[in-house]
Motif scaffolding. Sequence first.
Motif, PDB file in Angstrom:
ATOM      1  N   HIS A  35     115.392 -10.701  24.324  1.00 29.63           N
ATOM      2  CA  HIS A  35     116.107 -11.479  23.136  1.00 29.63           C
ATOM      3  C   HIS A  35     116.171 -13.019  23.822  1.00 29.63           C
ATOM      4  CE1 HIS A  35     118.940 -12.836  20.189  1.00 29.63           C
ATOM      5  NE2 HIS A  35     119.567 -12.796  20.977  1.00 29.63           N
ATOM      6  N   ILE A  36     115.866 -14.062  23.063  1.00 28.25           N
ATOM      7  CA  ILE A  36     116.138 -15.101  23.440  1.00 28.25           C
ATOM      8  C   ILE A  36     116.843 -15.769  22.495  1.00 28.25           C
ATOM      9  CG2 ILE A  36     115.085 -17.626  23.703  1.00 28.25           C
ATOM     10  CD1 ILE A  36     112.305 -16.089  24.073  1.00 28.25           C
ATOM     11  N   ASP A  37     118.194 -16.362  22.872  1.00 29.64           N
ATOM     12  CA  ASP A  37     119.150 -17.155  22.106  1.00 29.64           C
ATOM     13  C   ASP A  37     119.147 -18.648  22.498  1.00 29.64           C
ATOM     14  OD1 ASP A  37     121.628 -17.021  20.250  1.00 29.64           O
ATOM     15  OD2 ASP A  37     122.471 -17.965  22.123  1.00 29.64           O
ATOM     16  N   THR A  38     119.269 -19.491  21.672  1.00 34.80           N
ATOM     17  CA  THR A  38     119.532 -21.011  22.100  1.00 34.80           C
ATOM     18  C   THR A  38     120.282 -21.648  21.299  1.00 34.80           C
ATOM     19  OG1 THR A  38     118.274 -22.912  22.666  1.00 34.80           O
ATOM     20  CG2 THR A  38     117.372 -21.566  20.745  1.00 34.80           C
ATOM     21  N   ASP A  39     121.160 -22.705  21.646  1.00 33.09           N
ATOM     22  CA  ASP A  39     121.701 -23.835  20.992  1.00 33.09           C
ATOM     23  C   ASP A  39     120.836 -24.956  20.617  1.00 33.09           C
ATOM     24  OD1 ASP A  39     124.078 -22.181  20.668  1.00 33.09           O
ATOM     25  OD2 ASP A  39     124.994 -23.336  22.478  1.00 33.09           O
ATOM     26  N   GLU A  40     119.416 -24.917  21.251  1.00 33.92           N
ATOM     27  CA  GLU A  40     118.790 -26.175  21.243  1.00 33.92           C
ATOM     28  C   GLU A  40     118.297 -26.151  19.182  1.00 33.92           C
ATOM     29  OE1 GLU A  40     117.908 -28.395  23.201  1.00 33.92           O
ATOM     30  OE2 GLU A  40     118.081 -27.277  25.245  1.00 33.92           O
ATOM     31  N   THR A  41     118.141 -27.166  18.837  1.00 35.38           N
ATOM     32  CA  THR A  41     117.869 -27.264  17.405  1.00 35.38           C
ATOM     33  C   THR A  41     116.689 -28.243  17.100  1.00 35.38           C
ATOM     34  OG1 THR A  41     119.054 -29.545  17.449  1.00 35.38           O
ATOM     35  CG2 THR A  41     120.431 -27.485  17.045  1.00 35.38           C
ATOM     36  N   GLU A  42     115.825 -28.662  18.248  1.00 35.62           N
ATOM     37  CA  GLU A  42     114.911 -29.178  17.748  1.00 35.62           C
ATOM     38  C   GLU A  42     113.637 -28.619  18.111  1.00 35.62           C
ATOM     39  OE1 GLU A  42     114.197 -33.048  20.054  1.00 35.62           O
ATOM     40  OE2 GLU A  42     116.465 -33.439  19.765  1.00 35.62           O
ATOM     41  N   VAL A  44     111.053 -28.522  20.267  1.00 32.80           N
ATOM     42  CA  VAL A  44     110.750 -28.948  21.391  1.00 32.80           C
ATOM     43  C   VAL A  44     111.212 -28.008  22.690  1.00 32.80           C
ATOM     44  CG1 VAL A  44     110.877 -30.869  22.794  1.00 32.80           C
ATOM     45  CG2 VAL A  44     110.980 -31.248  20.503  1.00 32.80           C
ATOM     46  N   VAL A  45     110.144 -27.919  23.476  1.00 28.22           N
ATOM     47  CA  VAL A  45     110.560 -27.018  24.815  1.00 28.22           C
ATOM     48  C   VAL A  45     111.348 -27.602  25.619  1.00 28.22           C
ATOM     49  CG1 VAL A  45     109.414 -25.739  26.457  1.00 28.22           C
ATOM     50  CG2 VAL A  45     108.356 -25.831  24.431  1.00 28.22           C
ATOM     51  N   VAL A  64     111.850 -22.346  21.970  1.00 25.16           N
ATOM     52  CA  VAL A  64     111.242 -22.576  20.510  1.00 25.16           C
ATOM     53  C   VAL A  64     110.923 -20.971  20.085  1.00 25.16           C
ATOM     54  CG1 VAL A  64     110.681 -24.809  20.730  1.00 25.16           C
ATOM     55  CG2 VAL A  64     109.127 -22.967  21.250  1.00 25.16           C
ATOM     56  N   ASP A  65     110.938 -20.188  21.205  1.00 23.52           N
ATOM     57  CA  ASP A  65     110.738 -18.591  20.801  1.00 23.52           C
ATOM     58  C   ASP A  65     111.746 -17.740  20.670  1.00 23.52           C
ATOM     59  OD1 ASP A  65     107.709 -18.809  21.242  1.00 23.52           O
ATOM     60  OD2 ASP A  65     108.329 -19.263  23.206  1.00 23.52           O
ATOM     61  N   ALA A  66     113.030 -18.606  20.253  1.00 21.15           N
ATOM     62  CA  ALA A  66     114.179 -17.884  20.028  1.00 21.15           C
ATOM     63  C   ALA A  66     114.094 -16.908  18.849  1.00 21.15           C
ATOM     64  CB  ALA A  66     115.364 -18.827  20.073  1.00 21.15           C
ATOM     65  N   ASN A  67     114.767 -15.681  18.973  1.00 17.91           N
ATOM     66  CA  ASN A  67     114.470 -14.668  18.012  1.00 17.91           C
ATOM     67  C   ASN A  67     116.181 -14.295  17.639  1.00 17.91           C
ATOM     68  OD1 ASN A  67     114.913 -13.466  20.426  1.00 17.91           O
ATOM     69  ND2 ASN A  67     112.970 -12.214  19.904  1.00 17.91           N
ATOM     70  N   GLY A  91     113.916 -17.964  34.641  1.00 16.75           N
ATOM     71  CA  GLY A  91     114.309 -18.794  33.478  1.00 16.75           C
ATOM     72  C   GLY A  91     115.082 -20.110  33.977  1.00 16.75           C
ATOM     73  N   THR A  92     114.565 -21.086  33.352  1.00 19.34           N
ATOM     74  CA  THR A  92     114.928 -22.399  33.959  1.00 19.34           C
ATOM     75  C   THR A  92     115.570 -23.085  32.560  1.00 19.34           C
ATOM     76  OG1 THR A  92     112.864 -23.412  33.321  1.00 19.34           O
ATOM     77  CG2 THR A  92     113.239 -22.868  35.579  1.00 19.34           C
ATOM     78  N   GLU A  93     116.537 -23.782  32.629  1.00 21.70           N
ATOM     79  CA  GLU A  93     117.392 -24.620  31.712  1.00 21.70           C
ATOM     80  C   GLU A  93     117.295 -26.172  31.937  1.00 21.70           C
ATOM     81  OE1 GLU A  93     120.844 -22.915  29.138  1.00 21.70           O
ATOM     82  OE2 GLU A  93     120.962 -22.170  31.364  1.00 21.70           O
ATOM     83  N   ASP A  94     117.275 -27.063  31.114  1.00 21.04           N
ATOM     84  CA  ASP A  94     117.509 -28.464  31.381  1.00 21.04           C
ATOM     85  C   ASP A  94     119.082 -28.617  31.237  1.00 21.04           C
ATOM     86  OD1 ASP A  94     118.346 -28.361  28.617  1.00 21.04           O
ATOM     87  OD2 ASP A  94     116.903 -30.144  28.183  1.00 21.04           O
ATOM     88  N   GLN A  95     119.467 -29.983  31.227  1.00 19.33           N
ATOM     89  CA  GLN A  95     120.792 -30.278  31.511  1.00 19.33           C
ATOM     90  C   GLN A  95     121.786 -30.135  30.103  1.00 19.33           C
ATOM     91  OE1 GLN A  95     118.116 -32.317  31.259  1.00 19.33           O
ATOM     92  NE2 GLN A  95     118.468 -33.893  29.411  1.00 19.33           N
ATOM     93  N   SER A  96     121.302 -29.900  28.872  1.00 20.86           N
ATOM     94  CA  SER A  96     122.299 -29.531  27.953  1.00 20.86           C
ATOM     95  C   SER A  96     121.956 -28.431  27.285  1.00 20.86           C
ATOM     96  CB  SER A  96     122.616 -30.868  27.304  1.00 20.86           C
ATOM     97  OG  SER A  96     121.330 -31.079  26.533  1.00 20.86           O
TER      98      SER A  96
END
Length: 111
Positions: A35-42, A44-45, A64-67, A91-96
């Motif tokens: 399961h991929i959950d994200t707050d990213e809205t664009e 863009v990877v 971008v593969d969030a489900n 797993g790697t996350e950027d700064q925000s």
Amino acid sequence: MAWLNGWGSSHTDSAAQSLTIPAGCSSYRLSFFLHIDTDETENVVYDRFTVSVDGQTLETLSNVDANTGYAEKSYDLSRFAGQTVTLQFLGTEDQSLQTSYVVDDVTLRVS
């Protein structure tokens, strides 16, 4: 179950397991639910999740593969027959903005 990332800041998480893969079988399948959950809205990877065996990447997914639920992932491991290998989830996350990767029901089926 393993929950990687979800910090919303620059961060790297990993989980690894040693696997002994027997020789002489006709089928070798690694599978798990993700399961991929994200707050990213664009579209863009920004954040990545990599599945590898002995340093060989099987697949890289991202925010971008969030489900909304769990997706089953499956890989042929026949090239590793007769070896003891390390399965790694990275797993790697950027700064925000957080992206979480939740892995469940990891199974190696040989027959």
